[in-house]
Scaffold this motif. Structure first.
Motif: not given
Length: 225
Positions: A141-147
Protein backbone atom coordinates in the motif's frame (compact mmCIF):
# COMPACT_ATOMS: atom_id res chain seq x y z
CA UNK A 1 -6.07 -14.88 1.41
CA UNK A 2 -6.08 -18.52 2.51
CA UNK A 3 -3.84 -21.20 1.02
CA UNK A 4 -3.78 -24.99 1.39
CA UNK A 5 -0.33 -26.52 0.85
CA UNK A 6 -0.12 -30.28 0.30
CA UNK A 7 3.53 -31.34 0.28
CA UNK A 8 5.11 -34.51 1.73
CA UNK A 9 8.65 -33.11 1.79
CA UNK A 10 8.58 -31.73 5.35
CA UNK A 11 11.53 -29.28 5.08
CA UNK A 12 10.12 -27.86 1.84
CA UNK A 13 6.61 -27.64 3.31
CA UNK A 14 7.92 -25.77 6.35
CA UNK A 15 10.00 -23.41 4.20
CA UNK A 16 7.07 -22.60 1.90
CA UNK A 17 4.72 -22.16 4.85
CA UNK A 18 7.14 -19.68 6.42
CA UNK A 19 7.55 -17.87 3.10
CA UNK A 20 3.80 -17.55 2.54
CA UNK A 21 2.84 -16.65 6.11
CA UNK A 22 5.54 -13.98 6.18
CA UNK A 23 3.90 -12.54 3.06
CA UNK A 24 0.62 -12.29 5.01
CA UNK A 25 -1.24 -15.37 3.79
CA UNK A 26 -3.05 -17.82 6.06
CA UNK A 27 -1.56 -21.24 5.29
CA UNK A 28 -2.74 -24.73 6.24
CA UNK A 29 -0.40 -27.54 5.23
CA UNK A 30 -0.82 -31.30 5.10
CA UNK A 31 1.51 -34.11 4.07
CA UNK A 32 -0.77 -36.69 2.42
CA UNK A 33 -3.38 -36.75 -0.30
CA UNK A 34 -6.37 -37.91 1.74
CA UNK A 35 -5.87 -35.11 4.27
CA UNK A 36 -5.50 -32.62 1.41
CA UNK A 37 -8.73 -33.81 -0.21
CA UNK A 38 -10.70 -33.78 3.06
CA UNK A 39 -9.51 -30.31 4.04
CA UNK A 40 -9.98 -28.82 0.57
CA UNK A 41 -13.58 -30.05 0.49
CA UNK A 42 -14.38 -29.08 4.09
CA UNK A 43 -12.87 -25.57 4.13
CA UNK A 44 -12.72 -22.62 1.75
CA UNK A 45 -9.36 -21.80 0.18
CA UNK A 46 -8.34 -19.21 -2.39
CA UNK A 47 -5.43 -21.34 -3.59
CA UNK A 48 -4.46 -25.02 -3.27
CA UNK A 49 -0.80 -25.92 -3.90
CA UNK A 50 -0.49 -29.64 -4.67
CA UNK A 51 2.51 -31.92 -4.90
CA UNK A 52 1.76 -34.82 -7.27
CA UNK A 53 3.62 -37.55 -5.37
CA UNK A 54 1.54 -37.46 -2.19
CA UNK A 55 1.13 -40.64 -0.11
CA UNK A 56 -2.33 -42.16 0.19
CA UNK A 57 -3.84 -40.30 -2.75
CA UNK A 58 -1.69 -38.59 -5.36
CA UNK A 59 -2.07 -34.94 -6.31
CA UNK A 60 -4.00 -35.69 -9.49
CA UNK A 61 -6.51 -37.69 -7.43
CA UNK A 62 -6.90 -34.74 -5.06
CA UNK A 63 -7.33 -32.37 -8.00
CA UNK A 64 -9.91 -34.68 -9.59
CA UNK A 65 -11.91 -34.79 -6.35
CA UNK A 66 -11.77 -31.01 -5.93
CA UNK A 67 -13.03 -30.30 -9.42
CA UNK A 68 -15.66 -33.06 -9.23
CA UNK A 69 -17.23 -31.09 -6.36
CA UNK A 70 -17.12 -27.92 -8.49
CA UNK A 71 -14.67 -26.39 -6.05
CA UNK A 72 -13.45 -23.18 -7.68
CA UNK A 73 -10.23 -22.66 -5.71
CA UNK A 74 -7.19 -21.90 -7.84
CA UNK A 75 -4.87 -24.91 -8.01
CA UNK A 76 -1.11 -24.86 -8.51
CA UNK A 77 0.67 -28.15 -9.08
CA UNK A 78 4.16 -28.13 -7.57
CA UNK A 79 6.13 -31.24 -8.50
CA UNK A 80 9.37 -32.77 -9.71
CA UNK A 81 7.43 -34.47 -12.52
CA UNK A 82 8.02 -32.18 -15.48
CA UNK A 83 7.17 -34.50 -18.38
CA UNK A 84 4.83 -33.05 -20.97
CA UNK A 85 2.19 -35.72 -20.40
CA UNK A 86 2.10 -34.93 -16.67
CA UNK A 87 1.62 -31.23 -17.40
CA UNK A 88 -1.13 -31.94 -19.93
CA UNK A 89 -2.95 -34.29 -17.54
CA UNK A 90 -2.78 -31.82 -14.68
CA UNK A 91 -3.99 -28.88 -16.74
CA UNK A 92 -6.74 -30.95 -18.35
CA UNK A 93 -8.00 -31.96 -14.88
CA UNK A 94 -8.36 -28.30 -13.96
CA UNK A 95 -5.03 -27.08 -12.56
CA UNK A 96 -4.42 -23.37 -13.10
CA UNK A 97 -0.62 -23.54 -13.04
CA UNK A 98 2.12 -26.17 -13.10
CA UNK A 99 5.48 -25.49 -11.43
CA UNK A 100 8.34 -27.99 -11.54
CA UNK A 101 10.98 -28.49 -8.84
CA UNK A 102 13.51 -27.09 -8.35
CA UNK A 103 12.02 -23.64 -8.79
CA UNK A 104 13.02 -20.03 -8.28
CA UNK A 105 11.46 -18.65 -5.09
CA UNK A 106 10.78 -15.20 -6.55
CA UNK A 107 9.02 -16.76 -9.53
CA UNK A 108 7.01 -19.03 -7.23
CA UNK A 109 5.85 -16.01 -5.21
CA UNK A 110 4.95 -14.16 -8.41
CA UNK A 111 2.89 -17.12 -9.63
CA UNK A 112 1.07 -17.30 -6.29
CA UNK A 113 0.23 -13.58 -6.51
CA UNK A 114 -0.91 -13.95 -10.11
CA UNK A 115 -3.23 -16.87 -9.30
CA UNK A 116 -4.72 -15.05 -6.30
CA UNK A 117 -5.31 -11.89 -8.35
CA UNK A 118 -7.04 -13.94 -11.02
CA UNK A 119 -9.06 -15.76 -8.36
CA UNK A 120 -10.27 -12.43 -7.00
CA UNK A 121 -11.28 -11.30 -10.50
CA UNK A 122 -8.65 -8.56 -10.55
CA UNK A 123 -6.93 -7.83 -13.84
CA UNK A 124 -5.22 -4.48 -13.24
CA UNK A 125 -1.91 -4.41 -11.38
CA UNK A 126 -3.07 -1.69 -8.99
CA UNK A 127 -6.20 -0.59 -7.15
CA UNK A 128 -6.73 3.11 -6.50
CA UNK A 129 -9.01 4.37 -3.72
CA UNK A 130 -8.66 8.12 -3.35
CA UNK A 131 -5.02 8.78 -2.41
CA UNK A 132 -4.46 5.13 -1.45
CA UNK A 133 -2.84 2.84 -4.02
CA UNK A 134 -2.55 -0.91 -3.60
CA UNK A 135 0.08 -2.58 -5.75
CA UNK A 136 -1.19 -6.13 -6.21
CA UNK A 137 2.13 -7.38 -7.56
CA UNK A 138 4.23 -6.17 -4.62
CA UNK A 139 1.28 -6.40 -2.18
CA UNK A 140 2.20 -2.92 -1.01
CA UNK A 141 0.00 0.00 0.00
CA UNK A 142 1.17 3.51 -0.81
CA UNK A 143 0.03 7.08 -0.38
CA UNK A 144 1.78 8.97 -3.14
CA UNK A 145 5.35 7.74 -3.11
CA UNK A 146 5.26 6.76 0.57
CA UNK A 147 4.85 3.08 1.41
CA UNK A 148 2.57 2.09 4.30
CA UNK A 149 4.06 -0.62 6.47
CA UNK A 150 1.48 -2.87 8.13
CA UNK A 151 1.71 -5.98 10.31
CA UNK A 152 0.94 -9.13 8.31
CA UNK A 153 -2.61 -9.64 9.57
CA UNK A 154 -3.59 -5.96 9.16
CA UNK A 155 -2.15 -6.08 5.64
CA UNK A 156 -4.21 -9.18 4.85
CA UNK A 157 -7.38 -7.59 6.24
CA UNK A 158 -6.88 -4.31 4.39
CA UNK A 159 -6.15 -6.24 1.19
CA UNK A 160 -9.41 -8.14 1.62
CA UNK A 161 -11.39 -4.94 2.18
CA UNK A 162 -9.72 -2.99 -0.63
CA UNK A 163 -10.15 -5.74 -3.23
CA UNK A 164 -13.86 -5.80 -2.32
CA UNK A 165 -14.28 -2.05 -1.88
CA UNK A 166 -17.93 -1.02 -1.84
CA UNK A 167 -19.05 -4.52 -0.83
CA UNK A 168 -19.67 -5.81 2.67
CA UNK A 169 -17.09 -8.30 3.90
CA UNK A 170 -18.68 -10.48 6.57
CA UNK A 171 -16.97 -11.48 9.79
CA UNK A 172 -17.13 -15.09 8.67
CA UNK A 173 -15.33 -14.16 5.44
CA UNK A 174 -12.66 -12.34 7.44
CA UNK A 175 -12.10 -15.33 9.71
CA UNK A 176 -12.09 -17.71 6.75
CA UNK A 177 -9.58 -15.63 4.81
CA UNK A 178 -7.21 -14.67 7.61
CA UNK A 179 -6.95 -17.83 9.70
CA UNK A 180 -5.94 -21.46 9.46
CA UNK A 181 -7.74 -24.36 11.15
CA UNK A 182 -5.35 -23.98 14.10
CA UNK A 183 -5.93 -20.24 14.55
CA UNK A 184 -8.57 -18.37 16.46
CA UNK A 185 -9.75 -14.86 15.63
CA UNK A 186 -12.30 -13.49 18.07
CA UNK A 187 -14.84 -10.80 17.39
CA UNK A 188 -12.90 -8.49 19.72
CA UNK A 189 -9.69 -9.07 17.78
CA UNK A 190 -11.44 -8.25 14.50
CA UNK A 191 -12.80 -5.04 16.04
CA UNK A 192 -9.29 -4.08 17.12
CA UNK A 193 -7.89 -4.60 13.62
CA UNK A 194 -10.79 -2.67 12.11
CA UNK A 195 -10.25 0.17 14.58
CA UNK A 196 -6.55 0.42 13.70
CA UNK A 197 -7.26 0.41 9.98
CA UNK A 198 -10.01 2.99 10.43
CA UNK A 199 -7.52 5.32 12.12
CA UNK A 200 -5.11 4.85 9.22
CA UNK A 201 -7.73 5.43 6.53
CA UNK A 202 -9.65 8.33 8.03
CA UNK A 203 -6.92 10.98 7.37
CA UNK A 204 -6.95 9.83 3.73
CA UNK A 205 -10.66 10.60 3.41
CA UNK A 206 -11.54 6.90 3.22
CA UNK A 207 -14.41 5.60 5.33
CA UNK A 208 -14.26 2.10 6.78
CA UNK A 209 -17.88 1.42 7.67
CA UNK A 210 -19.58 -1.15 9.86
CA UNK A 211 -22.64 -2.85 8.44
CA UNK A 212 -24.31 -3.81 11.71
CA UNK A 213 -24.87 -7.53 12.06
CA UNK A 214 -23.16 -8.16 8.73
CA UNK A 215 -19.55 -7.01 8.55
CA UNK A 216 -17.46 -4.15 7.23
CA UNK A 217 -16.79 -2.32 4.00
CA UNK A 218 -14.67 0.49 2.61
CA UNK A 219 -16.82 3.15 1.05
CA UNK A 220 -15.70 3.89 -2.47
CA UNK A 221 -14.75 7.56 -2.94
CA UNK A 222 -17.06 9.51 -5.21
CA UNK A 223 -15.86 10.17 -8.70
CA UNK A 224 -15.05 13.74 -9.63
CA UNK A 225 -17.61 15.89 -11.53
Amino acid sequence: MRILLAEDDLPLAEALTTLLTTAGYAVDYVHDGLSAMDLALAETFDLVILDLNLPGLDGLGVLRAIRARRNQAAVMILTARGASEDRVKGLDLGADDYVTKPFDVAEFEARVRSLLRRQAGLRAATIQLGPLTFDLVARQFRVGAEAIDLPARELALLELLVTRAGRVVTRDAIVQSLTTIDDELSGNAIEQYISRLRRRLSPLGLNLRTARGLGYFIEKPREGP
